[in-house]
Design an enzyme around this catalytic site. Sequence first.
Site, PDB file in Angstrom:
ATOM      1  N   SER A 184       0.836  -1.193   0.000  1.00 29.37           N
ATOM      2  CA  SER A 184       0.000   0.000   0.000  1.00 29.37           C
ATOM      3  C   SER A 184       0.873   1.246   0.000  1.00 29.37           C
ATOM      4  CB  SER A 184      -0.923  -0.003   1.211  1.00 29.37           C
ATOM      5  OG  SER A 184      -0.152   0.110   2.384  1.00 29.37           O
ATOM      6  N   LYS A 185       0.209   2.398   0.024  1.00 29.55           N
ATOM      7  CA  LYS A 185       0.957   3.660  -0.103  1.00 29.55           C
ATOM      8  C   LYS A 185       2.070   3.789   0.919  1.00 29.55           C
ATOM      9  CE  LYS A 185      -3.054   3.219  -0.705  1.00 29.55           C
ATOM     10  NZ  LYS A 185      -3.760   2.343   0.211  1.00 29.55           N
ATOM     11  N   ARG A 186       1.802   3.271   2.107  1.00 30.90           N
ATOM     12  CA  ARG A 186       2.821   3.476   3.137  1.00 30.90           C
ATOM     13  C   ARG A 186       4.095   2.683   2.881  1.00 30.90           C
ATOM     14  NH1 ARG A 186       2.365  -0.926   6.529  1.00 30.90           N
ATOM     15  NH2 ARG A 186       0.453  -1.986   5.945  1.00 30.90           N
TER      16      ARG A 186
ATOM     17  N   GLY B 278       5.710   3.169   0.291  1.00 35.42           N
ATOM     18  CA  GLY B 278       6.464   3.994  -0.650  1.00 35.42           C
ATOM     19  C   GLY B 278       5.960   3.780  -2.054  1.00 35.42           C
TER      20      GLY B 278
END
Length: 470
Positions: free
Chosen positions: A240-242, A244
């Site tokens: 996911s976005k976290r 990177g």
Amino acid sequence: MAEKVRVRFAPSPTGLLHLGGARTALFNWLYARHNKGTFILRIEDTDRTRSTEEYIDAITEGMKWLSLDWDEGPHRQTDRFSIYKSYADKLLKEGKAYYCYCSSEELEKRRQEALAQGKSPKYDGRCRNLAEPVSGRIPAIRFIMPQEGETVVDDLIKGKVIFDNAQLDDLIIIRSDGTPTYNFVVVVDDVDMEITHVIRGDDHLNNTPKQIHIYKALGYRIPAFAHLPMILGPDKTRLSKRHGATSVTAYKEMGYLPDAFVNYIVRLGWAHGDQEIFTRDELIEYFSLEDVGKSAAVFNPEKLLWLNSQYIIDSTAERLGDLVMPFLLKQGIIKEGQILDKEWFSRGIRTLKERSRTLVELADSLRYYISEEIEPDPKAKEKFLNERSLPYLIDVKEALKRLDNFIAPEIEKTFMSVVKKHRIKLGEVAQPVRVAMTGKTESAGIFEVIEIVGKEKTLKRLEKAIKIIE
RNA sequence: GGUCCCAUCGUCUAGAGGCCUAGGACGUAGCCCUCUCAAGGCUAAAACACGGGUUCGAAUCCCGUUGGGACCGCCA
């Protein structure tokens, strides 16, 4: 092989094309190409509140960058609502679906309560046998799931997976606003588009028994299923976005080559013996769902970087020249409209190919060939541009000034004469010169650098370095 | 909580009962090459989650345990 293979990639445009989606698209594409079948792109945009045109563009651009060309589409589900409506009406008429008057708030509340009591949060079917419509409410349409027996998903990757029908609940196929839902449209579309193999992420495996019952209710043959294992982040949770950079666009901007990227993601869950590097044709020739593994893979940026460096080494200087151009522009190394000598440019790239892992790095190194002025890195300056190296720099400068045949082997000879005169090691003069020429302590071979930079600029840079010390 | 999936070096993986003293690749460490950094070459450390079976023989088959993941929406 009696039947022509038809597969599809069906992203929802609620975000950029991410790693997992790209690999699903790739496997579908490879399967189609290997079997000389048809690859269809279908946009699953039934959720109108979250889908956007920008994301549709981003997805198709991502696929184009990876050269995953589709033969049909992009079909858009929002263009096909009348088709879904007619299928839903058919189910309603045949008593295979019913109107449900529960509001989403009521449903949500019951779900929370069930969860709090540790019970399965499935719909209780209370509207199934309603005699009269509930006035003042606009109903949704639910599909009747069997409550007994079991459903077998015969998956090409996971094998036979058995589900107990008792845990299935009557799912909504048409929302109260009249729009259809995923589990319904996916079946209708796969039927309508004559999809033979549904290749998708294994996060959909649990949906498959529900979809199988819809196929049956509609009276259609069930396609083959192949559920691909997930790609996980370094912490082994879903990417996911976290984590990177997860979109393919991000990798394009970081200077990865599309073929390297494809080569990397194809090896996440698929292998062909010990081979690591594949041409596109080899991929098409070798690809098989039988060789797809069952377990999730952790994304490893280090290996992608290595593959990219290998692809850069194997690319021609001419191709790299084209690829690196946008990066030179973006990094402010050349200006719009600036023309470089093609032959000279390629020579420069050839010296840098095997020391650049990305196009960003390549562009960055190219800076010391192209730029007029060089600003030495402070640490490099301190270490090498000092009293000790001053006489060597002066001697090199003077010797090069006298040199007419300004080519690497001749330049090397002038260096050797300075080395001999001062009884030093080559490194003692090469490093200060490198800093003067490139601003850095590491670069391509110094004689080549000097040749490519050219006599005029070289002398200027050496003079500037001498001035700094004095 | 329920259902389902998965389990070989840190990571990607090879492995279809004997070819396994478990192979390759990334990364890591050392050496060679060398004007620096790379590239390249050589070498090393590094794994069958655990416990039971089945079998003459199990990384491979079965069961259980443990661990991880996914799903359980009027999202897809």
